[in-house]
Design an enzyme around this catalytic site. Structure first.
Site, PDB file in Angstrom:
ATOM      1  N   TYR A 122      -1.838  -0.696  10.745  1.00 13.07           N
ATOM      2  CA  TYR A 122      -2.054  -1.060   9.343  1.00 13.07           C
ATOM      3  C   TYR A 122      -0.824  -0.712   8.507  1.00 13.07           C
ATOM      4  O   TYR A 122      -0.322  -1.527   7.726  1.00 13.07           O
ATOM      5  CB  TYR A 122      -3.290  -0.338   8.800  1.00 13.07           C
ATOM      6  CG  TYR A 122      -3.522  -0.522   7.318  1.00 13.07           C
ATOM      7  CD1 TYR A 122      -4.101  -1.684   6.823  1.00 13.07           C
ATOM      8  CD2 TYR A 122      -3.143   0.468   6.404  1.00 13.07           C
ATOM      9  CE1 TYR A 122      -4.310  -1.861   5.461  1.00 13.07           C
ATOM     10  CE2 TYR A 122      -3.344   0.300   5.054  1.00 13.07           C
ATOM     11  CZ  TYR A 122      -3.933  -0.861   4.576  1.00 13.07           C
ATOM     12  OH  TYR A 122      -4.128  -1.035   3.226  1.00 13.07           O
ATOM     13  N   SER A 151       0.855  -1.187   0.000  1.00 15.57           N
ATOM     14  CA  SER A 151       0.000   0.000   0.000  1.00 15.57           C
ATOM     15  C   SER A 151       0.888   1.233   0.000  1.00 15.57           C
ATOM     16  O   SER A 151       2.081   1.151   0.323  1.00 15.57           O
ATOM     17  CB  SER A 151      -0.869  -0.004   1.266  1.00 15.57           C
ATOM     18  OG  SER A 151      -1.505   1.235   1.490  1.00 15.57           O
TER      19      SER A 151
END
Length: 260
Positions: free
Chosen positions: A156, A143
């Protein structure tokens, strides 16, 4: 003829969002697809779409945080589809929480899916490629949060940084076996996950629903949110022979939001 015609690809988290888009794109490009997800209804629906495109599809209900379940899923893909060539470790979950409030249970859950799920997928795929005495491609979901740590998305972000590390290490360990390992790093994708992230930001910060998503999208140079198909097109490249000389990399595909 597609460059991946006749190949077999396994996509985790293939029941919706980015995973669904990747599975359909790889099928359009000629691959037969094994879909892994915890939601049977979702992956059966995607399998039906793949079969409508004239390609084979098989499904496995599995939790990627379970090493054995992922190994079993890879074995099933090979036996059901007659081969095994491409592993897409796409499954992932988000977690919006200030670092001061993160609980042990929350950490265990997100590490299990986002980190262990990728590790077990790498292991299982590499083992199968070597058993078959063939090259293969392993493609992992990182990501932009694997390049920049984001406030309220700290754990995360940590899992996505970790995916980059696993990608680099695996690329070095498996290169001699003809196995390439790369990651893709999407930005702000208009999926159910981002609806959940936005709603959680609203709960924690008092922002209006939709405001956090809008704020991030307004920072994208190309002027729009990313679509699952944008991501799928890049994953298709990584799965193709055009990317045979690429390994250990985690490129950003985010429309121009962060720059490296």
């Amino acid at each position: 003829m597609s460059t991946i015609h006749g190949k077999v690809a396994l996509v985790t988290g293939g029941g919706r969002g980015i995973g669904r888009a990747i599975a359909l794109r790889l099928a359009d490009d000629g691959a037969d697809i094994a879909l892994v997800d915890t939601n049977e209804r979702n992956i059966e629906a995607v399998a039906a779409e793949i079969r409508e495109r004239g390609k084979k599809a098989t499904t496995v209900v599995a939790d990627v945080s379970s090493r054995q379940q992922l190994y079993d899923a890879v074995d099933h893909a090979e036996s059901a589809l007659g081969g095994f060539d491409i592993m897409v470790n796409n499954a992932g979950i988000a977690q919006v929480q200030p670092l001061s409030a993160v609980t042990e249970a929350e950490v265990r859950t997100i590490l299990g899916v986002n980190l262990e799920g990728v590790l077990w997928g790498i292991q299982a795929a590499a083992k199968k490629f070597k058993e078959r005495n063939q090259p293969g491609k392993i493609i992992n979901a990182s990501s932009i949060a694997g390049h920049d740590g984001f406030a309220m998305l700290g754990v995360y972000s940590a899992t996505k940084f970790a995916v980059r590390a696993l990608t680099q290490a695996a690329a070095k360990e498996y290169a001699a076996d003809g196995i390439t390992v790369n990651s893709y790093c999407p930005g702000i994708v208009g999926t159910d996950m981002w609806v959940e992230i936005d709603e959680r930001f609203a709960e924690l910060t008092g922002a209006l629903k939709g405001a956090t998503y809008k704020q991030y999208v307004e920072g994208i140079a190309l002027g729009r949110a990313e679509t699952p198909d944008d991501v799928a097109g890049f994953v298709s490249y990584l799965a193709s022979p055009d990317a045979d000389y690429m390994t250990g990399q985690s490129p950003i595909i985010d429309g121009g939001l962060i720059y490296r």
